[in-house]
Motif scaffolding. Structure first.
Motif, PDB file in Angstrom:
ATOM      1  N   GLY A 130       6.008  -5.570   8.079  1.00 14.91           N
ATOM      2  CA  GLY A 130       7.232  -4.959   7.576  1.00 14.91           C
ATOM      3  C   GLY A 130       7.251  -4.712   6.090  1.00 14.91           C
ATOM      4  O   GLY A 130       8.243  -4.185   5.566  1.00 14.91           O
ATOM      5  N   ALA A 131       6.192  -5.083   5.364  1.00 12.38           N
ATOM      6  CA  ALA A 131       6.165  -4.867   3.916  1.00 12.38           C
ATOM      7  C   ALA A 131       6.200  -3.370   3.625  1.00 12.38           C
ATOM      8  O   ALA A 131       5.565  -2.569   4.315  1.00 12.38           O
ATOM      9  CB  ALA A 131       4.912  -5.500   3.315  1.00 12.38           C
ATOM     10  N   ARG A 132       6.947  -2.979   2.583  1.00  5.78           N
ATOM     11  CA  ARG A 132       7.111  -1.572   2.238  1.00  5.78           C
ATOM     12  C   ARG A 132       6.559  -1.314   0.834  1.00  5.78           C
ATOM     13  O   ARG A 132       6.455  -2.218   0.007  1.00  5.78           O
ATOM     14  CB  ARG A 132       8.589  -1.168   2.261  1.00  5.78           C
ATOM     15  CG  ARG A 132       9.390  -1.675   3.439  1.00  5.78           C
ATOM     16  CD  ARG A 132       8.857  -1.182   4.781  1.00  5.78           C
ATOM     17  NE  ARG A 132       9.113   0.244   4.976  1.00  5.78           N
ATOM     18  CZ  ARG A 132       8.774   0.912   6.086  1.00  5.78           C
ATOM     19  NH1 ARG A 132       8.150   0.273   7.078  1.00  5.78           N
ATOM     20  NH2 ARG A 132       9.043   2.194   6.203  1.00  5.78           N
ATOM     21  N   ASP A 133       6.212  -0.063   0.577  1.00  9.38           N
ATOM     22  CA  ASP A 133       5.777   0.313  -0.759  1.00  9.38           C
ATOM     23  C   ASP A 133       6.965   0.826  -1.565  1.00  9.38           C
ATOM     24  O   ASP A 133       8.112   0.843  -1.090  1.00  9.38           O
ATOM     25  CB  ASP A 133       4.649   1.345  -0.706  1.00  9.38           C
ATOM     26  CG  ASP A 133       5.082   2.646  -0.010  1.00  9.38           C
ATOM     27  OD1 ASP A 133       6.302   2.895   0.103  1.00  9.38           O
ATOM     28  OD2 ASP A 133       4.197   3.420   0.393  1.00  9.38           O
ATOM     29  N   GLU A 134       6.707   1.276  -2.781  1.00  9.67           N
ATOM     30  CA  GLU A 134       7.795   1.714  -3.660  1.00  9.67           C
ATOM     31  C   GLU A 134       8.501   2.947  -3.131  1.00  9.67           C
ATOM     32  O   GLU A 134       9.680   3.178  -3.430  1.00  9.67           O
ATOM     33  CB  GLU A 134       7.244   1.985  -5.063  1.00  9.67           C
ATOM     34  CG  GLU A 134       6.729   0.732  -5.776  1.00  9.67           C
ATOM     35  CD  GLU A 134       6.198   1.042  -7.154  1.00  9.67           C
ATOM     36  OE1 GLU A 134       6.167   2.234  -7.512  1.00  9.67           O
ATOM     37  OE2 GLU A 134       5.826   0.087  -7.871  1.00  9.67           O
ATOM     38  N   ALA A 135       7.820   3.766  -2.342  1.00 10.63           N
ATOM     39  CA  ALA A 135       8.431   4.967  -1.783  1.00 10.63           C
ATOM     40  C   ALA A 135       9.192   4.693  -0.490  1.00 10.63           C
ATOM     41  O   ALA A 135       9.771   5.600   0.094  1.00 10.63           O
ATOM     42  CB  ALA A 135       7.362   6.031  -1.538  1.00 10.63           C
ATOM     43  N   GLY A 136       9.164   3.450  -0.030  1.00 11.53           N
ATOM     44  CA  GLY A 136       9.880   3.098   1.177  1.00 11.53           C
ATOM     45  C   GLY A 136       9.066   3.162   2.449  1.00 11.53           C
ATOM     46  O   GLY A 136       9.551   2.800   3.526  1.00 11.53           O
ATOM     47  N   GLY A 137       7.814   3.612   2.354  1.00  6.89           N
ATOM     48  CA  GLY A 137       6.956   3.657   3.527  1.00  6.89           C
ATOM     49  C   GLY A 137       6.252   2.329   3.737  1.00  6.89           C
ATOM     50  O   GLY A 137       6.375   1.405   2.921  1.00  6.89           O
ATOM     51  N   PRO A 138       5.515   2.179   4.820  1.00  7.66           N
ATOM     52  CA  PRO A 138       4.778   0.936   5.042  1.00  7.66           C
ATOM     53  C   PRO A 138       3.730   0.726   3.958  1.00  7.66           C
ATOM     54  O   PRO A 138       3.131   1.689   3.462  1.00  7.66           O
ATOM     55  CB  PRO A 138       4.124   1.143   6.418  1.00  7.66           C
ATOM     56  CG  PRO A 138       4.044   2.625   6.576  1.00  7.66           C
ATOM     57  CD  PRO A 138       5.254   3.172   5.877  1.00  7.66           C
ATOM     58  N   ARG A 139       3.552  -0.524   3.550  1.00  9.04           N
ATOM     59  CA  ARG A 139       2.532  -0.809   2.542  1.00  9.04           C
ATOM     60  C   ARG A 139       1.173  -0.406   3.090  1.00  9.04           C
ATOM     61  O   ARG A 139       0.760  -0.842   4.162  1.00  9.04           O
ATOM     62  CB  ARG A 139       2.545  -2.286   2.173  1.00  9.04           C
ATOM     63  CG  ARG A 139       1.689  -2.609   0.948  1.00  9.04           C
ATOM     64  CD  ARG A 139       1.637  -4.081   0.629  1.00  9.04           C
ATOM     65  NE  ARG A 139       1.008  -4.302  -0.669  1.00  9.04           N
ATOM     66  CZ  ARG A 139       0.399  -5.429  -1.009  1.00  9.04           C
ATOM     67  NH1 ARG A 139       0.368  -6.444  -0.156  1.00  9.04           N
ATOM     68  NH2 ARG A 139      -0.153  -5.555  -2.194  1.00  9.04           N
ATOM     69  N   HIS A 140       0.481   0.437   2.349  1.00  9.22           N
ATOM     70  CA  HIS A 140      -0.769   1.032   2.822  1.00  9.22           C
ATOM     71  C   HIS A 140      -1.782   0.940   1.683  1.00  9.22           C
ATOM     72  O   HIS A 140      -1.660   1.612   0.668  1.00  9.22           O
ATOM     73  CB  HIS A 140      -0.511   2.491   3.223  1.00  9.22           C
ATOM     74  CG  HIS A 140      -1.708   3.195   3.771  1.00  9.22           C
ATOM     75  ND1 HIS A 140      -1.657   4.493   4.247  1.00  9.22           N
ATOM     76  CD2 HIS A 140      -2.992   2.805   3.929  1.00  9.22           C
ATOM     77  CE1 HIS A 140      -2.854   4.859   4.664  1.00  9.22           C
ATOM     78  NE2 HIS A 140      -3.678   3.852   4.473  1.00  9.22           N
ATOM     79  N   LEU A 141      -2.774   0.074   1.882  1.00 13.51           N
ATOM     80  CA  LEU A 141      -3.801  -0.152   0.870  1.00 13.51           C
ATOM     81  C   LEU A 141      -5.104   0.488   1.319  1.00 13.51           C
ATOM     82  O   LEU A 141      -5.449   0.452   2.508  1.00 13.51           O
ATOM     83  CB  LEU A 141      -4.006  -1.648   0.639  1.00 13.51           C
ATOM     84  CG  LEU A 141      -2.753  -2.449   0.263  1.00 13.51           C
ATOM     85  CD1 LEU A 141      -3.068  -3.936   0.253  1.00 13.51           C
ATOM     86  CD2 LEU A 141      -2.217  -2.007  -1.082  1.00 13.51           C
ATOM     87  N   VAL A 142      -5.823   1.076   0.379  1.00 15.79           N
ATOM     88  CA  VAL A 142      -7.092   1.735   0.688  1.00 15.79           C
ATOM     89  C   VAL A 142      -8.182   1.155  -0.208  1.00 15.79           C
ATOM     90  O   VAL A 142      -8.006   1.071  -1.427  1.00 15.79           O
ATOM     91  CB  VAL A 142      -6.999   3.258   0.484  1.00 15.79           C
ATOM     92  CG1 VAL A 142      -8.341   3.917   0.810  1.00 15.79           C
ATOM     93  CG2 VAL A 142      -5.895   3.851   1.349  1.00 15.79           C
ATOM     94  N   VAL A 143      -9.292   0.749   0.411  1.00 17.51           N
ATOM     95  CA  VAL A 143     -10.437   0.202  -0.320  1.00 17.51           C
ATOM     96  C   VAL A 143     -11.666   1.025   0.043  1.00 17.51           C
ATOM     97  O   VAL A 143     -11.924   1.283   1.221  1.00 17.51           O
ATOM     98  CB  VAL A 143     -10.671  -1.280   0.037  1.00 17.51           C
ATOM     99  CG1 VAL A 143     -11.924  -1.804  -0.642  1.00 17.51           C
ATOM    100  CG2 VAL A 143      -9.461  -2.113  -0.358  1.00 17.51           C
TER     101      VAL A 143
END
Length: 412
Positions: free
Chosen positions: A181-194
């Motif tokens: 349920g963590a969200r990013d600053e834009a309100g979407g799901p937290r999405h990390l890319v490596v």
């Protein structure tokens, strides 16, 4: 202008909540009758999804005319701790290079208990995924459908897979999408890319997650089967170029290795710690790794089971199975005679009724005997070989992606 792709629903079978679904990579699941395997029709999940080619041009009326719809993965995963089926759908927008995802967790009454939708710029959708307590983990292979391939597909001159081109020099990407349920600053799901060095991910056995002793970071480890960069470069980037005709051309196919990728996640982002073939398996050719279902997504699995081809660093058909001790790195192998004409298919790992240990089931094709048998291994004593072989009344075509179904799971 025929853009429709036949859904042959032949890639995987999953049984969940009283339903049996036959799955395909680029279409909807097909519902089967568990008593006689009769086809009941496409599964739309209560009209949430639409049958058709998994694509969108961003304009619904045009999508409808062209027969565009949704694709559901042929690689769902089951969270045994929460008793949820993790399944996702995708559609590609070839005009802006974006893949639209919708990941849904369904309980055994098929109710949606969690849902995450996100978009990411990618040429094609990932083939498989893994999960931890906090994340869905996707490995993106750097492939795209270039304009000439798209034009041939839209004109009905070629299927989309025929035009897909891989970039063997581009870094691969691991996507960590928040499951908690963590969200990013834009309100979407937290999405990390490596980013990782170039490779080609095929299947994942599982992912693990650990929390640092001070609680400030999480260590996510992904275990995968895949090719080295040379596996794509040697075919000029043509996707599956050596898999056409009556049989794969193993002289042109890269050996498949077992990879370990470690990522540190903090409040500020994520960084790659390690990406390499599992230590000690640098010359082992294998595929289709699995762990005990109850160990998926947790803090650590004990063993990975897989098909085994050779330890010579060569690409060749699978002729046996292996068990890897994920802690010590020890490899236990059973292999049919190398010139015996026997070929091994993907294993299915089954927990023992006693509560500890596993059985491993694998289908073996005996070419010289023109027959197929189901081999049962004691997963705690792989080198002993099959504890029994059950010869089937018909010879099966070579297959993959099976499931174990306990008695009574679909009723009488």
């Amino acid at each position: 202008m025929d853009t429709k792709i036949k859904n042959v629903a032949n890639t995987h079978v999953v049984c969940w909540g009283g339903k049996m679904l036959a799955l395909y990579e680029t279409g909807l699941p097909y519902r089967l009758d568990g008593s006689d395997l009769a086809t009941l029709g496409p599964e739309t999940f209560g009209e949430e999804l639409r049958e058709g080619t998994a694509a969108t041009l961003g304009f619904e009326p045009l999508d409808s005319v062209l027969g565009f719809g949704d694709a559901v993965t042929a690689h769902p995963h089951i969270d045994q701790r929460q008793r949820r089926l993790i399944i996702w759908s995708t559609k590609n927008n070839p005009l802006d290079g974006v893949v639209e995802f919708a990941v849904t967790e369904r309980d055994e009454q098929w109710r949606a208990r969690a849902r995450v939708a996100f978009r990411t710029r990618a040429g094609t959708a990932p083939h498989d995924c893994a999960f931890t307590n906090s994340f869905y983990v996707f490995a993106e292979n750097r492939m795209e459908l270039p304009p000439e391939g798209l034009a041939k597909y839209l004109l009905g001159l070629a299927g989309p897979a025929e035009g897909i081109q891989a970039d063997p020099d581009a870094p691969s990407r691991i996507h960590l999408v928040a499951r908690d349920g963590a969200r990013d600053e834009a309100g979407g799901p937290r999405h990390l890319v490596v980013e990782t060095p170039p490779w080609f991910s095929i299947h994942h056995s599982h992912a693990e997650e650990e929390v640092s002793t001070d609680g400030t970071a999480r260590l996510v480890t992904l275990y995968s089967a895949g090719w080295k960069r040379e596996g794509l470069a040697r075919n000029g980037g043509r996707f599956l170029a050596a898999w056409v005709g009556r049989a794969p051309d193993f002289d042109a196919i890269s050996p498949t290795h077992y990879w370990r990728t470690r990522i540190e996640v903090t409040g500020s982002g994520a960084r790659l710690l390690e990406h390499a073939v599992f230590p000690g398996l640098e010359a082992v050719c294998m595929d289709h790794p699995h762990v005990l279902p109850a160990e998926e997504g947790g803090a650590g699995a004990s063993y990975a089971y897989m098909t085994y081809s050779n330890c010579d660093g060569l690409s060749s058909p699978a002729t046996g199975w292996a068990r890897l001790d994920l802690r010590s790195g020890g490899l236990s192998v059973w292999q049919a005679p190398r010139r015996g004409g026997c070929f091994a298919q993907e294993p299915v790992v089954v927990p023992k009724a006693a509560g500890t240990g596993a059985w491993m089931l694998g289908v073996m094709d005996d070419h010289r005997r023109n027959a197929t048998c189901l081999c049962v291994f004691d997963g705690d004593d792989m080198e002993r070989g099959p504890v029994c072989r059950m010869w089937l009344p018909v010879r099966l075509p070579y297959g993959l992606h099976g499931s174990f179904l306990p008695a009574g799971s679909l009723g009488d």
